[in-house]
Design an enzyme around this catalytic site. Structure first.
Site, PDB file in Angstrom:
ATOM      1  N   ASP A 188     -11.373  47.093  39.468  1.00 60.42           N
ATOM      2  CA  ASP A 188     -10.356  46.226  40.068  1.00 60.42           C
ATOM      3  C   ASP A 188     -10.591  44.761  39.741  1.00 60.42           C
ATOM      4  O   ASP A 188     -11.604  44.392  39.138  1.00 60.42           O
ATOM      5  CB  ASP A 188     -10.307  46.452  41.592  1.00 60.42           C
ATOM      6  CG  ASP A 188     -11.688  46.513  42.230  1.00 60.42           C
ATOM      7  OD1 ASP A 188     -12.665  46.044  41.606  1.00 60.42           O
ATOM      8  OD2 ASP A 188     -11.808  47.023  43.348  1.00 60.42           O
ATOM      9  N   ASP A 222     -13.797  50.147  55.595  1.00 63.74           N
ATOM     10  CA  ASP A 222     -12.534  50.793  55.971  1.00 63.74           C
ATOM     11  C   ASP A 222     -12.241  52.030  55.118  1.00 63.74           C
ATOM     12  O   ASP A 222     -11.159  52.598  55.187  1.00 63.74           O
ATOM     13  CB  ASP A 222     -11.371  49.789  55.900  1.00 63.74           C
ATOM     14  CG  ASP A 222     -11.113  49.272  54.486  1.00 63.74           C
ATOM     15  OD1 ASP A 222     -11.794  49.712  53.542  1.00 63.74           O
ATOM     16  OD2 ASP A 222     -10.208  48.426  54.330  1.00 63.74           O
ATOM     17  N   HIS A 278     -12.174  52.134  51.789  1.00 64.14           N
ATOM     18  CA  HIS A 278     -11.524  51.930  50.492  1.00 64.14           C
ATOM     19  C   HIS A 278     -12.472  52.239  49.333  1.00 64.14           C
ATOM     20  O   HIS A 278     -13.688  52.089  49.453  1.00 64.14           O
ATOM     21  CB  HIS A 278     -10.904  50.532  50.365  1.00 64.14           C
ATOM     22  CG  HIS A 278     -11.866  49.396  50.244  1.00 64.14           C
ATOM     23  ND1 HIS A 278     -11.665  48.174  50.836  1.00 64.14           N
ATOM     24  CD2 HIS A 278     -13.039  49.280  49.583  1.00 64.14           C
ATOM     25  CE1 HIS A 278     -12.662  47.372  50.538  1.00 64.14           C
ATOM     26  NE2 HIS A 278     -13.513  48.017  49.791  1.00 64.14           N
ATOM     27  N   GLU A 329      -6.821  50.423  49.583  1.00 66.82           N
ATOM     28  CA  GLU A 329      -6.967  50.286  51.027  1.00 66.82           C
ATOM     29  C   GLU A 329      -6.346  51.489  51.738  1.00 66.82           C
ATOM     30  O   GLU A 329      -5.593  52.255  51.121  1.00 66.82           O
ATOM     31  CB  GLU A 329      -6.272  48.993  51.484  1.00 66.82           C
ATOM     32  CG  GLU A 329      -6.856  47.716  50.874  1.00 66.82           C
ATOM     33  CD  GLU A 329      -8.220  47.327  51.449  1.00 66.82           C
ATOM     34  OE1 GLU A 329      -8.964  48.203  51.919  1.00 66.82           O
ATOM     35  OE2 GLU A 329      -8.537  46.125  51.413  1.00 66.82           O
TER      36      GLU A 329
HETATM   37  P1  PGA Z   1     -19.990  46.346  48.762  1.00 68.72           P
HETATM   38  O1  PGA Z   1     -18.449  46.657  48.703  1.00 68.72           O
HETATM   39  O2  PGA Z   1     -20.600  47.069  47.620  1.00 68.72           O
HETATM   40  O3  PGA Z   1     -20.089  44.840  48.573  1.00 68.72           O
HETATM   41  O4  PGA Z   1     -20.470  46.805  50.074  1.00 68.72           O
HETATM   42  C1  PGA Z   1     -18.039  47.976  48.493  1.00 68.72           C
HETATM   43  C2  PGA Z   1     -16.538  48.013  48.435  1.00 68.72           C
HETATM   44  O5  PGA Z   1     -15.902  47.146  49.051  1.00 68.72           O
HETATM   45  O6  PGA Z   1     -16.006  48.909  47.773  1.00 68.72           O
END
Ligand code: PGA
Length: 260
Positions: free
Chosen positions: A67, A136, A138, A143
């Site tokens: 992304d 959450d 995702h 999302e």
């Molecule tokens: P993080 O984020 O690796 O910084 O915990 C994971 C994500 O948001 O997919």
């Protein structure tokens, strides 16, 4: 069922790196799906160490990021283009022309998703996709509510994700609210998914993703639809898994011929 392995963050990074580097040795044109965020940072460092120590040819390895923020400059240190450049491309020594991130350019919004899908397809698809998971649930920037069949497209970030990512910016108001992300359908087309999660804050998302109902309300649960998933989580991130003892038992009894 996904293979679920409990390891410390450092052990997980070493195990993931070993798997990826062995796969590159077997297939020098390996296509690696890379994630941003804190979760895979140690994995990239361990891959870089192995590539150097074992003199592995990575000149034909391709990488695709999950992304990117929309509307951010590629030069911004928190653009995923830069994050991937520093942590993956430069550190591991990949050729810049072999590393892909979705376009953040607002002018290309209408076509950037389809273009990215076409590039992944032209590369022969992603061989192994590294995935983190948001609190959450995702994956990528898909999302809650994201279609389980979605392809690369523009999404609006949740307030929770903006709060989580504010740590990388001067203030939460500087976090772009829109992103372009591989869809869940895109992620499911990768041949092998390697889901990593560390820390108590991920425990609920991990339990939901691996043991809960498959639902777009928890996009990570889509991994249950994939035939080859390896989840490596630390004891804190795995603490809410109902069948934790069974996963440990399975791993303790893993046949030596069975790779992850
Ligand atoms: P993080 O984020 O690796 O910084 O915990 C994971 C994500 O948001 O997919």
């Amino acid at each position: 069922m996904a293979e679920i392995i409990i390891k410390s963050e450092q052990e997980a990074a070493e195990m993931a790196a070993r798997t990826i580097v062995d796969a590159i040795k077997a297939n020098p044109e390996f296509v690696l799906g890379v994630a941003t965020g804190s979760t895979p940072i140690k994995v990239y460092a361990e891959i870089a160490k192995l590539v150097k120590a074992e003199n592995v040819d990575v000149s034909k390895v391709k990488a695709f990021a999950l992304d990117e923020y929309v509307g951010i400059s590629k030069d911004h240190p928190e653009s995923y283009y830069q994050v991937i450049k520093v942590n993956v491309t430069d550190q591991i020594g990949l050729r810049p022309e072999n590393v892909n991130t979705p376009s953040p350019d607002i002018k290309t919004v209408a076509t950037a998703g389809a273009d990215y899908e076409a590039k992944i397809k032209a590369a022969g698809g992603v061989d192994l996709q590294i995935l983190g998971i948001g609190r959450d649930g995702h994956v990528g920037f898909n999302e809650p509510g994201s279609s389980l069949a979605s392809s690369t497209r523009i999404k609006t970030l949740t307030q929770e994700t903006l709060e989580d990512n504010a740590r990388f910016f001067d203030s939460i108001d500087d976090v772009p609210k829109h992103c372009i992300t591989q869809g869940i359908g895109t992620i499911l087309r990768a041949k092998h998914l390697l889901l990593l999660a560390f820390g108590e804050s991920k425990a609920e998302a991990i339990a939901g993703a691996l043991e809960g109902a498959v639902t777009s309300s928890l996009p990570g649960s889509a991994v249950q639809l994939h035939p080859h998933v390896t989840a490596i989580v630390d004891p804190a991130a795995g603490s809410k898994l109902k069948n934790l003892e069974y996963y440990k038992w399975v791993y303790e009894n893993k046949p030596s011929w069975d790779a992850i």
